[in-house]
Each structure stands twice: as structure tokens, then as C-alpha cells.
Design a protein around this motif. Structure first.
Motif, PDB file in Angstrom:
ATOM      1  N   UNK A 138       0.814  -1.216   0.000  1.00  0.00           N
ATOM      2  CA  UNK A 138       0.000   0.000   0.000  1.00  0.00           C
ATOM      3  C   UNK A 138       0.847   1.265   0.000  1.00  0.00           C
ATOM      4  N   UNK A 139       2.151   1.108   0.064  1.00  0.00           N
ATOM      5  CA  UNK A 139       3.054   2.251   0.060  1.00  0.00           C
ATOM      6  C   UNK A 139       3.825   2.315  -1.248  1.00  0.00           C
ATOM      7  N   UNK A 140       4.315   3.500  -1.582  1.00  0.00           N
ATOM      8  CA  UNK A 140       5.242   3.675  -2.685  1.00  0.00           C
ATOM      9  C   UNK A 140       6.478   4.396  -2.176  1.00  0.00           C
ATOM     10  N   UNK A 141       7.539   4.256  -2.915  1.00  0.00           N
ATOM     11  CA  UNK A 141       8.768   4.985  -2.614  1.00  0.00           C
ATOM     12  C   UNK A 141       9.350   5.492  -3.918  1.00  0.00           C
ATOM     13  N   UNK A 142       9.855   6.690  -3.916  1.00  0.00           N
ATOM     14  CA  UNK A 142      10.481   7.252  -5.104  1.00  0.00           C
ATOM     15  C   UNK A 142      11.995   7.181  -4.997  1.00  0.00           C
ATOM     16  N   UNK A 143      12.522   7.050  -3.772  1.00  0.00           N
ATOM     17  CA  UNK A 143      13.963   7.126  -3.568  1.00  0.00           C
ATOM     18  C   UNK A 143      14.536   5.793  -3.072  1.00  0.00           C
ATOM     19  N   UNK A 144      14.425   5.524  -1.779  1.00  0.00           N
ATOM     20  CA  UNK A 144      15.031   4.329  -1.191  1.00  0.00           C
ATOM     21  C   UNK A 144      14.133   3.794  -0.085  1.00  0.00           C
TER      22      UNK A 144
END
Length: 302
Positions: A138-144
Motif C-alpha cells: 500500500x506504500x510507494x517509494x520514489x527514492x530508497x
């Protein structure tokens, strides 16, 4: 709020910018005044949405994108950008610009996005490019995303009540060095599962975290792959020396480091739940389950 009229404006070749601002960002009032002047000079259409508490940026991103909004500008740091990317109802139809105004601004550094008003010029005069992001349930990450000593430092830092952000981070780092023992992790990548006793484990889309720590200098957020970095926990007397190598961007060269290019990775612990950081935002989870989404988000970048 943004409504279906924004979609019509987009079809006519006009852009309505939904600008989501972290009110706790550095020098935000002066920055917003300069942005408004520049936007008016360009004849741009825009609306500001100001966050008051954690989670507001994600709620704005979801409600605006669900109502047809596609053009977003984030004024803040990695945490605010994470909330917006996580909140977008359909990232594949959205364009995101970033005006770095956080403490670390690590993803901005990876993408060569300038600070201050120059970042807005990049948005107004530039062309958005495809970038990758990481889907984590349910989460996203753009970096790390990751777990390990960096998460323990952030958790300790969050409990401190007094001092500047950098001061609290430094004190947390020193305290963690005296107490951290490493973490038992089970890592599955490419259909192969291995056990590690790790100092840190990170799935990288960007190059750095923690306000400039180059965990994976070879990472490229637009190359269609993720970089998994696992560092074996060294003997306590050697932890400081390995962290110095990390700060210098030399950790990938060390024999205690395992570096794997991949499109997905799952990290769990035989000891139970783990604390995971998503671009600096921490949650407790049964597993870190990361999947690459390649080139489906457009961003303005250097």
C-alpha cells in the motif's frame, strides 16, 4: 479543490498546477512568494494546498488526482514527495515537479533538481521525463526503502524533543553506534533466498539518503531497474570505519557489501516484524516487499 474542469484545461493545452506545500519546510513563506510571482509572470494557472500535519500531502494528492488532476508540484523534502507519490490515484497519468525545501532533499540531488526558485524554472521551462518508482504494497517509494541501522537512527532521532534536525541526527547516530548489534534478515531476490546478519539493507531507486549519504552511487531512477544493497554487520570496532566508507560512497567496493540489480526484492526477519523506512518515513511491517514500476511517472528533472 481541483475538479473535472482541470481535465478540460489540460486538453486545451493549458496546465493547472496543484501545488502541495509542506508548511514546516525551510523558509517556505519567502519561497512561496517568489513562486507566485514567477507563476504569474508565466501566466500559469495554479492552486496551493498547505499541509498542517503528517499525511495531509498524501490526502491532497489522492483527492486531487482522483478528481482529474494530473499536474503536481511538491514544495518540501523527501517525506513530502513520498506522500504525494504514494497518494496519487493513477501515477501513470500524472506529472510531478519538485521544489526542494526539506532537510535532506536526497532525491532532488539524485535527479539534479536545483534548489529554490530555479527548480520552478525547470518545471515551467522544461519537459517532464519518465522515472521509476517502487511499489511496496500500500506504500510507494520514489527514492530508497530499507531497514537496518539507518532506521534505528531515525527512530531514535524522532524520540528526541530538543535540538536542530542535524543535531538530533548526529546525537542519534552516535548513540546508535553504541547499541546497534545488526539484524537477522531473510532476503529473496530473483527467486533465490539467502540469510544475512546485516548492518543495513536497502532497495535503491535513488543514489543517496539521510541527507547526502551515498548508499548506492550507481543507482539511476530512470534506468528500469532497482539496486539492492545489503551490508553485513561487521565487528563493533569496525562499524565506524565502514560507516565512514559509506559516507564517502565507497561501501559498494567492500567485501561485506552485497549489490544486486533487480526488479523486485522481499526482506523479512526470522525474529518477527521489521521497521522499514520509505524515503525516511518509518513504519513497522511484516516484510519489505518492493517491486519496480518502470517509467510510469513523469517528473521534471535536471
Amino acid at each position: 479543490m481541483y475538479n473535472a474542469g482541470g481535465r478540460i484545461l489540460r486538453e486545451r493545452g493549458e496546465i493547472v498546477f496543484n501545488i502541495i506545500v509542506n508548511c514546516h519546510a525551510r523558509r517556505v513563506k519567502k519561497l512561496i512568494a517568489a513562486m507566485e510571482a514567477r507563476l504569474r509572470a508565466h501566466g500559469a494557472q495554479y492552486r496551493f494546498f498547505y499541509t498542517q500535519r503528517e499525511g495531509d500531502a498524501g490526502k491532497y494528492a489522492y483527492s486531487l488526482s482522483a478528481a482529474g488532476g494530473t499536474e503536481f508540484i511538491v514544495v518540501g523534502g523527501d517525506g513530502t514527495l513520498n506522500e504525494v507519490v504514494s497518494g496519487l490515484s493513477e501515477p501513470c497519468v500524472c506529472t510531478v515537479g519538485l521544489v526542494p525545501a526539506g532537510t535532506g532533499n536526497d532525491f532532488a540531488a539524485s535527479m539534479n533538481i536545483p534548489h529554490g526558485i530555479r527548480a520552478l524554472d525547470l518545471i515551467l521551462d522544461g519537459t517532464p521525463q519518465p522515472v521509476d518508482y517502487i511499489e511496496c504494497g500500500t506504500r510507494r517509494s520514489i527514492n530508497i526503502v530499507g531497514t537496518g541501522i539507518d532506521v534505528e537512527i531515525l527512530r531514535r532521532c524522532a524520540r528526541m524533543r530538543f535540538g536542530t534536525n542535524k543535531g538530533k541526527y548526529f546525537r542519534s547516530l552516535v548513540a546508535t553506534l553504541f547499541h546497534y548489534r545488526g539484524t537477522k534478515l531473510t532476503v529473496t531476490v530473483g527467486g533465490e533466498t539467502k540469510e544475512y546478519f546485516a548492518l543495513i539493507a536497502a532497495v535503491c531507486n535513488g543514489k543517496q539518503f539521510g541527507g547526502g549519504i551515498p548508499i548506492c552511487p550507481v543507482a539511476d531512477a530512470a534506468d528500469g531497474q532497482l539496486e539492492l544493497v545489503i551490508v553485513d554487520s561487521p565487528k563493533r570496532r569496525k562499524i565506524v570505519f565502514e560507516l565512514i566508507r559509506l559516507m564517502r560512497g565507497k561501501l559498494l567496493e567492500r567485501p561485506i557489501t552485497h549489490h544486486i540489480s533487480c526488479s523486485e526484492a522481499m526482506i523479512t526477519s526470522p525474529d518477527g516484524n521489521i521497521f522499514v523506512q520509505y524515503d525516511g518515513e518509518i513504519e513497522e511491517a511484516e516484510a519489505l516487499n518492493a517491486h519496480l514500476v518502470a517509467g510510469k511517472l513523469r517528473m521534471y528533472r535536471g
